[in-house]
Design an enzyme around this catalytic site. Structure first.
Site, PDB file in Angstrom:
ATOM      1  N   CYS A   2       0.816  -1.213   0.000  1.00 39.14           N
ATOM      2  CA  CYS A   2       0.000   0.000   0.000  1.00 39.14           C
ATOM      3  C   CYS A   2       0.855   1.270   0.000  1.00 39.14           C
ATOM      4  O   CYS A   2       1.937   1.290   0.567  1.00 39.14           O
ATOM      5  CB  CYS A   2      -0.871   0.044   1.243  1.00 39.14           C
ATOM      6  SG  CYS A   2      -1.921  -1.383   1.428  1.00 39.14           S
ATOM      7  N   ARG A  27       5.654  -0.406  -5.817  1.00 42.01           N
ATOM      8  CA  ARG A  27       5.538  -1.200  -4.594  1.00 42.01           C
ATOM      9  C   ARG A  27       4.561  -2.356  -4.766  1.00 42.01           C
ATOM     10  O   ARG A  27       4.568  -3.274  -3.949  1.00 42.01           O
ATOM     11  CB  ARG A  27       5.068  -0.306  -3.447  1.00 42.01           C
ATOM     12  CG  ARG A  27       6.073   0.775  -3.078  1.00 42.01           C
ATOM     13  CD  ARG A  27       5.454   1.794  -2.163  1.00 42.01           C
ATOM     14  NE  ARG A  27       5.080   1.193  -0.898  1.00 42.01           N
ATOM     15  CZ  ARG A  27       5.827   1.206   0.188  1.00 42.01           C
ATOM     16  NH1 ARG A  27       6.989   1.773   0.169  1.00 42.01           N
ATOM     17  NH2 ARG A  27       5.409   0.650   1.306  1.00 42.01           N
ATOM     18  N   TRP A  73      -3.049  -2.743  -1.486  1.00 42.50           N
ATOM     19  CA  TRP A  73      -2.707  -4.157  -1.681  1.00 42.50           C
ATOM     20  C   TRP A  73      -3.671  -4.903  -0.777  1.00 42.50           C
ATOM     21  O   TRP A  73      -3.630  -4.754   0.447  1.00 42.50           O
ATOM     22  CB  TRP A  73      -1.248  -4.355  -1.266  1.00 42.50           C
ATOM     23  CG  TRP A  73      -0.795  -5.756  -1.100  1.00 42.50           C
ATOM     24  CD1 TRP A  73      -1.006  -6.580  -0.024  1.00 42.50           C
ATOM     25  CD2 TRP A  73       0.006  -6.522  -2.004  1.00 42.50           C
ATOM     26  NE1 TRP A  73      -0.410  -7.787  -0.217  1.00 42.50           N
ATOM     27  CE2 TRP A  73       0.216  -7.786  -1.419  1.00 42.50           C
ATOM     28  CE3 TRP A  73       0.552  -6.253  -3.260  1.00 42.50           C
ATOM     29  CZ2 TRP A  73       0.965  -8.774  -2.043  1.00 42.50           C
ATOM     30  CZ3 TRP A  73       1.301  -7.249  -3.869  1.00 42.50           C
ATOM     31  CH2 TRP A  73       1.503  -8.490  -3.267  1.00 42.50           C
ATOM     32  N   ASN A  99      -2.217   2.317   5.633  1.00 40.66           N
ATOM     33  CA  ASN A  99      -1.339   1.178   5.338  1.00 40.66           C
ATOM     34  C   ASN A  99      -1.193   0.377   6.620  1.00 40.66           C
ATOM     35  O   ASN A  99      -1.147   0.949   7.707  1.00 40.66           O
ATOM     36  CB  ASN A  99       0.064   1.650   4.940  1.00 40.66           C
ATOM     37  CG  ASN A  99       0.075   2.345   3.603  1.00 40.66           C
ATOM     38  OD1 ASN A  99      -0.924   2.340   2.896  1.00 40.66           O
ATOM     39  ND2 ASN A  99       1.214   2.939   3.270  1.00 40.66           N
ATOM     40  N   GLY A 100      -1.053  -0.948   6.493  1.00 33.77           N
ATOM     41  CA  GLY A 100      -0.879  -1.774   7.687  1.00 33.77           C
ATOM     42  C   GLY A 100      -2.125  -2.587   7.956  1.00 33.77           C
ATOM     43  O   GLY A 100      -3.028  -2.665   7.110  1.00 33.77           O
ATOM     44  N   GLU A 483      19.973 -16.948  -6.321  1.00 32.43           N
ATOM     45  CA  GLU A 483      19.468 -15.649  -6.753  1.00 32.43           C
ATOM     46  C   GLU A 483      19.044 -15.697  -8.229  1.00 32.43           C
ATOM     47  O   GLU A 483      18.034 -15.095  -8.616  1.00 32.43           O
ATOM     48  CB  GLU A 483      20.536 -14.563  -6.511  1.00 32.43           C
ATOM     49  CG  GLU A 483      20.231 -13.197  -7.082  1.00 32.43           C
ATOM     50  CD  GLU A 483      18.972 -12.514  -6.534  1.00 32.43           C
ATOM     51  OE1 GLU A 483      18.359 -13.030  -5.580  1.00 32.43           O
ATOM     52  OE2 GLU A 483      18.607 -11.457  -7.088  1.00 32.43           O
ATOM     53  N   LYS A 487      15.310 -14.827  -9.546  1.00 33.98           N
ATOM     54  CA  LYS A 487      15.014 -13.793 -10.555  1.00 33.98           C
ATOM     55  C   LYS A 487      14.124 -14.371 -11.646  1.00 33.98           C
ATOM     56  O   LYS A 487      13.155 -13.764 -12.058  1.00 33.98           O
ATOM     57  CB  LYS A 487      16.296 -13.253 -11.213  1.00 33.98           C
ATOM     58  CG  LYS A 487      17.151 -12.286 -10.451  1.00 33.98           C
ATOM     59  CD  LYS A 487      16.594 -10.905 -10.289  1.00 33.98           C
ATOM     60  CE  LYS A 487      15.682 -10.802  -9.116  1.00 33.98           C
ATOM     61  NZ  LYS A 487      16.162 -10.693  -7.812  1.00 33.98           N
ATOM     62  N   GLU A 490      10.538 -15.004 -10.370  1.00 37.86           N
ATOM     63  CA  GLU A 490       9.821 -13.754 -10.077  1.00 37.86           C
ATOM     64  C   GLU A 490       9.288 -13.070 -11.328  1.00 37.86           C
ATOM     65  O   GLU A 490       8.138 -12.673 -11.354  1.00 37.86           O
ATOM     66  CB  GLU A 490      10.781 -12.741  -9.428  1.00 37.86           C
ATOM     67  CG  GLU A 490      10.967 -12.835  -7.955  1.00 37.86           C
ATOM     68  CD  GLU A 490      11.937 -11.759  -7.487  1.00 37.86           C
ATOM     69  OE1 GLU A 490      11.554 -10.982  -6.619  1.00 37.86           O
ATOM     70  OE2 GLU A 490      13.080 -11.691  -7.997  1.00 37.86           O
ATOM     71  N   HIS A 506      21.845 -36.418  -5.119  1.00 35.10           N
ATOM     72  CA  HIS A 506      21.015 -36.842  -3.986  1.00 35.10           C
ATOM     73  C   HIS A 506      19.532 -36.604  -4.250  1.00 35.10           C
ATOM     74  O   HIS A 506      18.738 -36.587  -3.314  1.00 35.10           O
ATOM     75  CB  HIS A 506      21.440 -36.113  -2.707  1.00 35.10           C
ATOM     76  CG  HIS A 506      22.860 -36.395  -2.323  1.00 35.10           C
ATOM     77  ND1 HIS A 506      23.298 -37.660  -1.984  1.00 35.10           N
ATOM     78  CD2 HIS A 506      23.949 -35.602  -2.274  1.00 35.10           C
ATOM     79  CE1 HIS A 506      24.606 -37.621  -1.716  1.00 35.10           C
ATOM     80  NE2 HIS A 506      25.016 -36.372  -1.890  1.00 35.10           N
ATOM     81  N   LYS A 603       7.127  -4.789  -3.915  1.00 37.69           N
ATOM     82  CA  LYS A 603       8.516  -4.383  -3.747  1.00 37.69           C
ATOM     83  C   LYS A 603       8.906  -4.361  -2.281  1.00 37.69           C
ATOM     84  O   LYS A 603      10.003  -4.718  -1.902  1.00 37.69           O
ATOM     85  CB  LYS A 603       8.685  -2.984  -4.347  1.00 37.69           C
ATOM     86  CG  LYS A 603      10.103  -2.427  -4.259  1.00 37.69           C
ATOM     87  CD  LYS A 603      11.010  -3.152  -5.199  1.00 37.69           C
ATOM     88  CE  LYS A 603      12.439  -2.684  -5.173  1.00 37.69           C
ATOM     89  NZ  LYS A 603      13.338  -3.734  -5.675  1.00 37.69           N
TER      90      LYS A 603
HETATM   91  C1  G6P Z   1      10.205  -8.547  -1.608  1.00 38.28           C
HETATM   92  C2  G6P Z   1      10.762  -8.238  -2.978  1.00 38.28           C
HETATM   93  C3  G6P Z   1      12.131  -8.891  -3.148  1.00 38.28           C
HETATM   94  C4  G6P Z   1      13.056  -8.462  -2.033  1.00 38.28           C
HETATM   95  C5  G6P Z   1      12.456  -8.735  -0.653  1.00 38.28           C
HETATM   96  C6  G6P Z   1      13.239  -8.070   0.463  1.00 38.28           C
HETATM   97  O1  G6P Z   1       9.861  -9.883  -1.525  1.00 38.28           O
HETATM   98  O2  G6P Z   1       9.893  -8.704  -3.987  1.00 38.28           O
HETATM   99  O3  G6P Z   1      12.694  -8.510  -4.396  1.00 38.28           O
HETATM  100  O4  G6P Z   1      14.277  -9.136  -2.164  1.00 38.28           O
HETATM  101  O5  G6P Z   1      11.141  -8.216  -0.579  1.00 38.28           O
HETATM  102  O6  G6P Z   1      13.123  -6.679   0.338  1.00 38.28           O
HETATM  103  P1  G6P Z   1      14.082  -5.653   1.051  1.00 38.28           P
HETATM  104  O7  G6P Z   1      13.532  -4.302   0.698  1.00 38.28           O
HETATM  105  O8  G6P Z   1      13.994  -5.919   2.529  1.00 38.28           O
HETATM  106  O9  G6P Z   1      15.453  -5.870   0.537  1.00 38.28           O
END
Ligand code: G6P
Length: 608
Positions: A2, A27, A73, A99-100, A483, A487, A490, A506, A603
């Site tokens: 949000c 976000r 959201w 928000n929250g 990672e 990616k 995602e 394994h 985000k």
């Molecule tokens: C969300 C995002 C990720 C990010 C994670 C941690 O899940 O989609 O891309 O790595 O949060 O976010 P931060 O702002 O704490 O690095």
């Protein structure tokens, strides 16, 4: 997640609010709305969908100020226009964006319903609008007092902004667990949940802390607590430039941010390398040399990519400083009643500085007397202000949901921390020099990797048709593989799984077939033989292999090699991460995905 924007001043609020909400789009959200004060009372407009849909839906005469806006959201109730914010009381006098999560919402709604209140939405937030209206009915003399009385009944996390048609010269905001800041302009003021919303309007911001409220009018602000104690707060200056948040000629923020990495790494290094003593200078750590020497262990906490960057950070610290180090998802850590040791240095990693699980882990640690530093991108964010010291990434705004430049900058920050801790222990000046030379070479080498974007796009189009992709790596290659898989999942929604290379036999080797491509991290280091024998195992089962290596591999080991520039073994993972970002990006584009705002993701995850 949000987002909140508010405006008080002489201009019409709606265009400013829409621009601010647009800047918060990154976000992640599923509906949006605005409220403005007009001569004939409050006007509210809400839509499910994008900020652009809201803009298109606004009547021409949606004029007035102050105003508040929100991107939502969904948590309580579906993403419908009714559930979108702002929410109002029955008379349409009070408007609230929030928000929250309000934890006692059911209770509050039941109590209000018993008093005859009819609800127009399924949200927790609507209760706040009715509580503020009820406070006026019970005799509150101004908006400040009414909001304080309402919030005394609320349990939970909130960042909120409230408007009152009868006091159309002000917005009252409150913060408890969800960020709120004020932007100071010339005879106008702004409020927002994220500095990004204010870019282009002001650089002077006032951050509220938990338990604080503010009344904001065109000419100033007053900050105070729930029990009406005044709190003195002065503005600080944000150093981000507008350019950092603009998409420019790029098709997506994701590719823009991938391509920025030579510069962002330079910025992470700037002023921090001490050539005289072959070490790193980190002014914000707030650790004396003696304290730093007493550290017996390093524990790194973060979520998602921040945690994978932490895995690489742990290896850097073990390698260079010979201090035992490990990384763990902050969400797991906070719920397992962790043993907090006085001689452990805890490192919270967060791009946004707002991730609730990471923040909660920091608070749990501090409650138990742990010393926590942060590696954070967003200056002045909640985690940045909560920790005892830290390292800012200075990577500029990261708008795409998927972390890219923040990942490589975080690993770079860890390299600096490891160098610093190493040089006050047993890392020799020669070794310090070797790492410094490697760090200084990174920006140029990243530019070389980026030149391979077209070749990587070709590979990406091939793997985009697969149902699944395996990523494998050993030692430092293992977090890189994790990672890389993250990616791809995602942004392209192609299933991907990462495994440590030696673990293949394994279990996952059973999956290997001509239909399952494997992306393998194969640096030219002391594990090269081990890594090439993993490739033989895969090729023997006719699995297609794409290798990231420092030289072309023969065709019996890899169908395709992406040859990477070579740095020091400790720093190669930074370079190896970049082609995997490009691979995910190009796969997502090939599949027509919503690259910057992947489905179901946000985000900055500020709720559990
Ligand atoms: C969300 C995002 C990720 C990010 C994670 C941690 O899940 O989609 O891309 O790595 O949060 O976010 P931060 O702002 O704490 O690095």
């Amino acid at each position: 997640m949000c987002g909140i924007v508010g405006y008080v001043g002489p201009q019409d609020a709606a265009p400013i609010l829409l621009e601010g909400l647009g800047r918060l789009e990154y976000r992640g959200y599923d509906s949006a709305g605005l409220a403005v004060a007009t001569k004939s009372g409050l006007k509210v407009r809400k839509v499910s969908g994008r900020v652009a849909d809201l803009a298109a839906d606004l009547p021409a005469r949606f004029k007035g100020a102050p105003g508040i806006g929100h991107t939502r959201w969904a948590t309580h109730g579906e993403p419908t226009p009714e559930n979108a914010h702002p929410h109002t009381d029955a008379a349409g006098r009070i408007a609230v964006v929030h928000n929250g999560i309000i934890e006692n919402a059911d209770e509050l709604r039941a109590k209000l319903a018993a008093d005859g209140v009819e609800f127009a939405s399924q949200t927790d937030t609507e209760a706040v609008a009715h509580l503020v209206a009820a406070a006026f009915q019970a005799g509150a003399v101004d908006l400040e007092q009414a909001v304080r009385q309402a919030l005394r009944q609320v349990v939970g996390a909130y960042g909120l902004a409230v408007m009152d048609a009868e006091h159309p010269d002000r917005i009252v905001v409150a913060r408890n667990g969800s960020p709120v800041l004020l932007g100071v302009g010339e005879k106008e003021m702004f409020v927002a949940s994220d500095v990004a919303a204010l870019i282009g309007y002001t650089r002077q911001v006032v951050y509220l802390d938990d338990g604080e409220l503010a009344t904001v009018t065109p000419t100033g602000y007053r900050t105070f607590t729930l029990d009406d104690r005044a709190v003195a707060k002065s503005p600080s200056t944000i150093d981000w430039d507008v350019v950092g948040a603009e998409i420019g000629d790029h098709a997506h923020y994701l590719i823009k941010e991938i391509q920025e990495q030579s510069r962002t790494i330079e910025r992470a290094l700037k002023g921090r390398i001490d050539e005289r003593f072959d070490t790193a200078h980190l002014g914000g750590l707030n650790l004396t040399v003696r304290e730093a020497r007493e550290i017996r262990r390093v524990k790194i906490l973060g979520c998602g990519s921040a945690c994978y960057a932490g895995d690489l950070g742990a290896q850097l610290i073990e390698d260079l400083a010979r201090v035992p180090a490990s990384a763990e998802p902050a969400s797991e850590f906070r719920y397992r009643n962790p043993v907090v040791e006085p001689d452990t240095l805890y490192v919270a990693v967060s791009q946004s500085g707002e991730t609730i699980d990471t923040l909660a882990a920091v608070q749990e640690l501090q409650r138990k007397g742990g010393r926590v530093i942060g590696i954070v991108n967003v200056v002045g964010s909640t985690i940045a202000r909560q920790v005892d010291g830290g390292i800012y990434l200075h990577a500029g705004p990261e708008m795409s949901v998927a972390a890219t430049k923040s990942f490589t900058s975080t690993v770079t920050a860890f390299a600096l921390l490891a160098l610093h801790l190493g040089r006050i222990r047993d890392l020799s000046p020669e070794q310090g020099r070797r790492i410094i030379a490697g760090l200084n070479a990174l920006p140029e080498q990243i530019a070389q990797v980026l030149e391979q974007s077209d070749a990587i796009a070709e590979v990406a189009r091939e793997i985009a048709g697969s149902n699944s992709v395996l990523f494998v790596g050993r030692r430092r290659g293992w977090p890189v593989a994790r990672e890389g898989a993250q990616k791809l999942k995602e942004v392209s929604y192609v299933h991907a799984e990462a495994y440590p290379s030696a673990e293949l036999k394994h279990g996952p080797l059973a999956l290997v077939s001509p239909e399952l491509p494997t992306v393998a991290i194969v640096p030219d280091d002391n594990l090269l033989d081990k890594n090439t024998s993993t490739l033989s195992e895969i090729k023997a089962r006719k699995g297609p292999v794409i290798a990231l290596a420092h030289r072309e591999l023969p065709s019996d080991l890899a169908d395709r090699t992406l040859v990477m520039p070579k740095n020091e073994p400790e720093l190669d993972p930074i370079l190896m991460s970049v082609p995997l970002q490009l691979l995910a990006y190009h796969a997502a584009v090939a599949l027509g995905r919503d690259v910057d705002k992947p489905r179901n993701l946000a985000k900055s995850v500020t709720v559990e």
